[in-house]
Design a protein around this motif. Structure first.
Motif, PDB file in Angstrom:
ATOM      1  N   PRO A   1      39.704  46.826  40.684  1.00  0.00           N
ATOM      2  CA  PRO A   1      39.656  45.819  41.752  1.00  0.00           C
ATOM      3  C   PRO A   1      38.369  44.992  41.674  1.00  0.00           C
ATOM      4  CG  PRO A   1      39.348  48.034  42.641  1.00  0.00           C
ATOM      5  CD  PRO A   1      39.708  48.194  41.204  1.00  0.00           C
ATOM      6  N   GLN A   2      38.460  43.738  42.070  1.00  0.00           N
ATOM      7  CA  GLN A   2      37.329  42.816  41.867  1.00  0.00           C
ATOM      8  C   GLN A   2      36.502  42.581  43.140  1.00  0.00           C
ATOM      9  OE1 GLN A   2      36.491  41.315  38.685  1.00  0.00           O
ATOM     10  NE2 GLN A   2      37.776  43.082  38.234  1.00  0.00           N
ATOM     11  N   GLY A   3      36.514  43.523  44.046  1.00  0.00           N
ATOM     12  CA  GLY A   3      35.696  43.350  45.259  1.00  0.00           C
ATOM     13  C   GLY A   3      36.081  44.383  46.293  1.00  0.00           C
ATOM     14  N   ASP A   4      35.288  44.428  47.388  1.00  0.00           N
ATOM     15  CA  ASP A   4      35.567  45.369  48.474  1.00  0.00           C
ATOM     16  C   ASP A   4      36.460  44.696  49.520  1.00  0.00           C
ATOM     17  OD1 ASP A   4      33.942  47.382  47.406  1.00  0.00           O
ATOM     18  OD2 ASP A   4      32.156  46.346  48.163  1.00  0.00           O
ATOM     19  N   ILE A   5      37.222  45.515  50.233  1.00  0.00           N
ATOM     20  CA  ILE A   5      38.048  44.980  51.324  1.00  0.00           C
ATOM     21  C   ILE A   5      37.125  44.725  52.515  1.00  0.00           C
ATOM     22  CG2 ILE A   5      39.934  45.508  52.913  1.00  0.00           C
ATOM     23  CD1 ILE A   5      41.207  47.167  50.643  1.00  0.00           C
ATOM     24  N   VAL A   6      37.153  43.474  53.018  1.00  0.00           N
ATOM     25  CA  VAL A   6      36.208  43.079  54.084  1.00  0.00           C
ATOM     26  C   VAL A   6      36.958  42.835  55.398  1.00  0.00           C
ATOM     27  CG1 VAL A   6      34.501  42.131  52.491  1.00  0.00           C
ATOM     28  CG2 VAL A   6      36.341  40.664  53.335  1.00  0.00           C
ATOM     29  N   ALA A   7      36.224  42.327  56.403  1.00  0.00           N
ATOM     30  CA  ALA A   7      36.811  42.087  57.730  1.00  0.00           C
ATOM     31  C   ALA A   7      37.899  41.011  57.659  1.00  0.00           C
ATOM     32  CB  ALA A   7      35.719  41.654  58.702  1.00  0.00           C
ATOM     33  N   ALA A   8      38.869  41.134  58.577  1.00  0.00           N
ATOM     34  CA  ALA A   8      39.964  40.153  58.635  1.00  0.00           C
ATOM     35  C   ALA A   8      39.450  38.806  59.140  1.00  0.00           C
ATOM     36  CB  ALA A   8      41.058  40.677  59.563  1.00  0.00           C
ATOM     37  N   GLN A   9      40.202  37.733  58.821  1.00  0.00           N
ATOM     38  CA  GLN A   9      39.819  36.385  59.246  1.00  0.00           C
ATOM     39  C   GLN A   9      40.970  35.729  60.003  1.00  0.00           C
ATOM     40  OE1 GLN A   9      38.301  33.974  55.877  1.00  0.00           O
ATOM     41  NE2 GLN A   9      38.365  35.850  54.678  1.00  0.00           N
ATOM     42  N   GLY A  10      40.636  34.741  60.837  1.00  0.00           N
ATOM     43  CA  GLY A  10      41.641  33.908  61.512  1.00  0.00           C
ATOM     44  C   GLY A  10      42.627  34.719  62.329  1.00  0.00           C
TER      45      GLY A  10
ATOM     46  N   THR B   1      41.243  42.584  47.624  1.00  0.00           N
ATOM     47  CA  THR B   1      40.073  42.992  46.822  1.00  0.00           C
ATOM     48  C   THR B   1      39.505  41.822  46.002  1.00  0.00           C
ATOM     49  OG1 THR B   1      41.548  43.727  45.039  1.00  0.00           O
ATOM     50  CG2 THR B   1      40.843  45.395  46.635  1.00  0.00           C
ATOM     51  N   ALA B   2      39.797  40.581  46.450  1.00  0.00           N
ATOM     52  CA  ALA B   2      39.371  39.410  45.668  1.00  0.00           C
ATOM     53  C   ALA B   2      38.063  38.806  46.158  1.00  0.00           C
ATOM     54  CB  ALA B   2      40.471  38.334  45.715  1.00  0.00           C
ATOM     55  N   THR B   3      37.398  39.476  47.112  1.00  0.00           N
ATOM     56  CA  THR B   3      36.198  38.863  47.710  1.00  0.00           C
ATOM     57  C   THR B   3      35.099  38.599  46.683  1.00  0.00           C
ATOM     58  OG1 THR B   3      35.625  41.132  48.316  1.00  0.00           O
ATOM     59  CG2 THR B   3      36.497  39.725  50.065  1.00  0.00           C
ATOM     60  N   GLY B   4      35.032  39.433  45.645  1.00  0.00           N
ATOM     61  CA  GLY B   4      33.970  39.265  44.647  1.00  0.00           C
ATOM     62  C   GLY B   4      34.175  38.075  43.723  1.00  0.00           C
ATOM     63  N   VAL B   5      35.413  37.613  43.584  1.00  0.00           N
ATOM     64  CA  VAL B   5      35.672  36.556  42.596  1.00  0.00           C
ATOM     65  C   VAL B   5      36.258  35.279  43.185  1.00  0.00           C
ATOM     66  CG1 VAL B   5      35.989  38.084  40.601  1.00  0.00           C
ATOM     67  CG2 VAL B   5      37.943  37.612  42.078  1.00  0.00           C
ATOM     68  N   ALA B   6      36.737  35.350  44.449  1.00  0.00           N
ATOM     69  CA  ALA B   6      37.416  34.165  44.991  1.00  0.00           C
ATOM     70  C   ALA B   6      36.886  33.769  46.369  1.00  0.00           C
ATOM     71  CB  ALA B   6      38.918  34.446  45.070  1.00  0.00           C
ATOM     72  N   ALA B   7      35.587  33.997  46.619  1.00  0.00           N
ATOM     73  CA  ALA B   7      35.017  33.641  47.923  1.00  0.00           C
ATOM     74  C   ALA B   7      35.247  32.153  48.200  1.00  0.00           C
ATOM     75  CB  ALA B   7      33.523  33.956  47.928  1.00  0.00           C
ATOM     76  N   GLY B   8      35.712  31.880  49.409  1.00  0.00           N
ATOM     77  CA  GLY B   8      35.915  30.477  49.791  1.00  0.00           C
ATOM     78  C   GLY B   8      37.228  29.871  49.324  1.00  0.00           C
ATOM     79  N   ALA B   9      38.073  30.652  48.638  1.00  0.00           N
ATOM     80  CA  ALA B   9      39.363  30.116  48.161  1.00  0.00           C
ATOM     81  C   ALA B   9      40.248  29.773  49.354  1.00  0.00           C
ATOM     82  CB  ALA B   9      40.061  31.136  47.278  1.00  0.00           C
ATOM     83  N   THR B  10      41.034  28.692  49.229  1.00  0.00           N
ATOM     84  CA  THR B  10      41.865  28.244  50.355  1.00  0.00           C
ATOM     85  C   THR B  10      43.360  28.430  50.108  1.00  0.00           C
ATOM     86  OG1 THR B  10      41.820  26.016  49.434  1.00  0.00           O
ATOM     87  CG2 THR B  10      40.208  26.523  51.163  1.00  0.00           C
ATOM     88  N   ASN B  11      43.744  28.798  48.896  1.00  0.00           N
ATOM     89  CA  ASN B  11      45.175  29.067  48.673  1.00  0.00           C
ATOM     90  C   ASN B  11      45.370  30.208  47.678  1.00  0.00           C
ATOM     91  OD1 ASN B  11      45.589  28.029  45.849  1.00  0.00           O
ATOM     92  ND2 ASN B  11      44.859  26.132  46.793  1.00  0.00           N
ATOM     93  N   GLY B  12      46.579  30.767  47.718  1.00  0.00           N
ATOM     94  CA  GLY B  12      46.892  31.937  46.898  1.00  0.00           C
ATOM     95  C   GLY B  12      46.784  31.672  45.410  1.00  0.00           C
ATOM     96  N   GLY B  13      47.099  30.451  45.013  1.00  0.00           N
ATOM     97  CA  GLY B  13      47.020  30.095  43.594  1.00  0.00           C
ATOM     98  C   GLY B  13      45.605  30.217  43.064  1.00  0.00           C
TER      99      GLY B  13
END
Length: 419
Positions: free
Chosen positions: A156-165, A238-250
């Protein structure tokens, strides 16, 4: 084949974003999503089997004109208006664009023409759909997805963090409504008919056997979809380490795969996306052409050509605009599809099925239009007194009340429950 038909653009884009935003609430969001994106399509396929394998069976208690209008609207949505062009656009955005750098409208147009021409070629050979998609394209697609799923769990590429929105307080219902975006409950009603045709072309004409094979196909497809969604939700979470600030699934998916596999990952991802989108478009174009050819003098093959061209034209609108237009329409029609599926199973308990279908579908549509208006940005705050209105599910309680009420409605003179 059924699995590949269902697994299209939305199915691969929406779960990573939902997992990314749900964070620590991923489990409840995923459970909500699985109900609308796996459970309902499976029940939809079973409903088609129970009703005798076609739209006529599903809607036999509605006036013929209403049933035909519903089918035409659903086919337009899952065909040339939204779902098929969206699949082509996602194939372009994620399977083709990353290799090109600076691209514009011209490249999109060329890609649309080639992509929908290939889909048209496969759709024209209707009788060979199982062989082409089931035996060739689906195994390649599933192998690529399995490699990705294993890599996500192992590394996995990051830790599971707090929920948003919305996922902070309403993770389950937000996941439930996200599942609408896959459009698979509509697709189940329509693919059901197409699969029945394919089964019959294999020489199986017995109603009970057809029903049995249709349910097998639905269960296999549902298991495959659940496997894909669970792994993509976990990928997003688990994408927090590689996709911070991403706005869509793609974007999340691309960043993750690049981190896991490097440049080779982009090729794996492009293969998954293009195959998933292509198989879905073939299924949608085939199902729409199959139905429209029964309504008009235009043949199946002519409809395939017309719809493929229409999809290529609509695909040039752009992904964000297409999603923005389609969401209110989904909120309006999805509850009606859910109510129709429920009625199929409850029909034998209804003393007057004709009345039951008219009342329940009418109620679900009226209240679903309120939800659709809210999503479309219309000020309907006066309606917030309705139960579940804030959750985008104002239709649910009135539809259940209508179902209970028609159960005790007076019998028709000719007691159509035995018709």
């Amino acid at each position: 084949m059924t699995f590949a038909f269902f697994l299209g653009a939305g199915n691969i884009i929406f779960p990573p974003l939902a997992g990314f935003l749900a964070g620590e609430h991923t489990m409840s969001a995923m459970f909500g999503f699985l109900i609308t994106a796996v459970g309902l399509p499976l029940i939809g396929i079973i409903a088609v089997a129970v009703a005798g394998g076609g739209w006529k069976g599903l809607t036999r208690d509605l006036p013929a004109s209403v049933a035909t209008l519903m089918a035409v609207l659903i086919f337009i949505i899952i065909g040339p208006a939204f779902a098929a062009p969206r699949a082509g656009l996602v194939a372009y955005e994620m399977g083709f664009k990353p290799f090109l750098g600076d691209v514009g409208q011209f490249e999109l147009t060329i890609f649309s023409i080639i992509f929908f021409a290939v889909a048209m070629f496969f759709s024209l050979s209707q009788g060979k759909l199982i062989d082409t998609i089931g035996k060739l394209l689906t195994p390649a697609l599933f192998a690529a997805l399995a490699i990705l799923a294993i890599a996500v769990v192992v590394n996995p590429q990051g830790d599971i963090v707090a929920a948003q929105g919305a996922y902070v307080d309403q993770a389950f219902t937000t996941g439930f409504l996200e599942g609408y975006n896959t459009m698979d409950t509509f697709a189940a009603l329509m693919f059901g008919m197409l699969i029945v045709d394919v089964i019959r072309k294999k020489g199986i004409t017995d109603q009970a056997k057809t029903c049995q094979y249709l349910i097998y196909a639905g269960v296999i497809a549902a298991a495959g979809l659940a496997f894909v969604y669970v792994s993509l939700f976990y990928l997003g979470a688990t994408a927090t380490g590689v996709a911070a600030g991403a706005t869509n699934g793609g974007a999340i998916l691309s960043a993750y795969v690049m981190a896991l596999f490097g440049p080779a990952g982009q090729i794996i991802l492009s293969t998954i996306i293009v195959l998933a989108c292509l198989t879905t478009v073939i299924g949608l174009v085939s199902a729409c052409s199959d139905y429209f050819s029964t309504l008009t003098k235009i043949t199946y093959r002519q409809w395939v050509v017309i719809l493929s061209i229409a999809c290529a034209v609509v695909a040039n609108v752009g992904l964000n605009q297409l999603i923005a237009i389609s969401v209110p329409v989904l909120f309006a029609l999805y509850p009606v599809a859910i109510a129709l599926i429920a009625l199929t199973f409850l029909r034998r308990f209804m003393p007057n099925p004709a009345l039951a279908y008219r009342v329940v579908l009418g109620v679900s549509l009226v209240f679903a239009l309120f939800d659709a208006a809210k999503v479309a940005g219309v000020d309907v705050s006066a309606l917030k007194v309705l139960p579940l209105f804030n959750y985008g599910m104002a239709w649910l309680l009135p539809t259940v009340v209508a179902l209970v009420a028609v159960r005790f409605a007076g019998e028709s003179k000719g007691d159509s429950s035995h018709a």
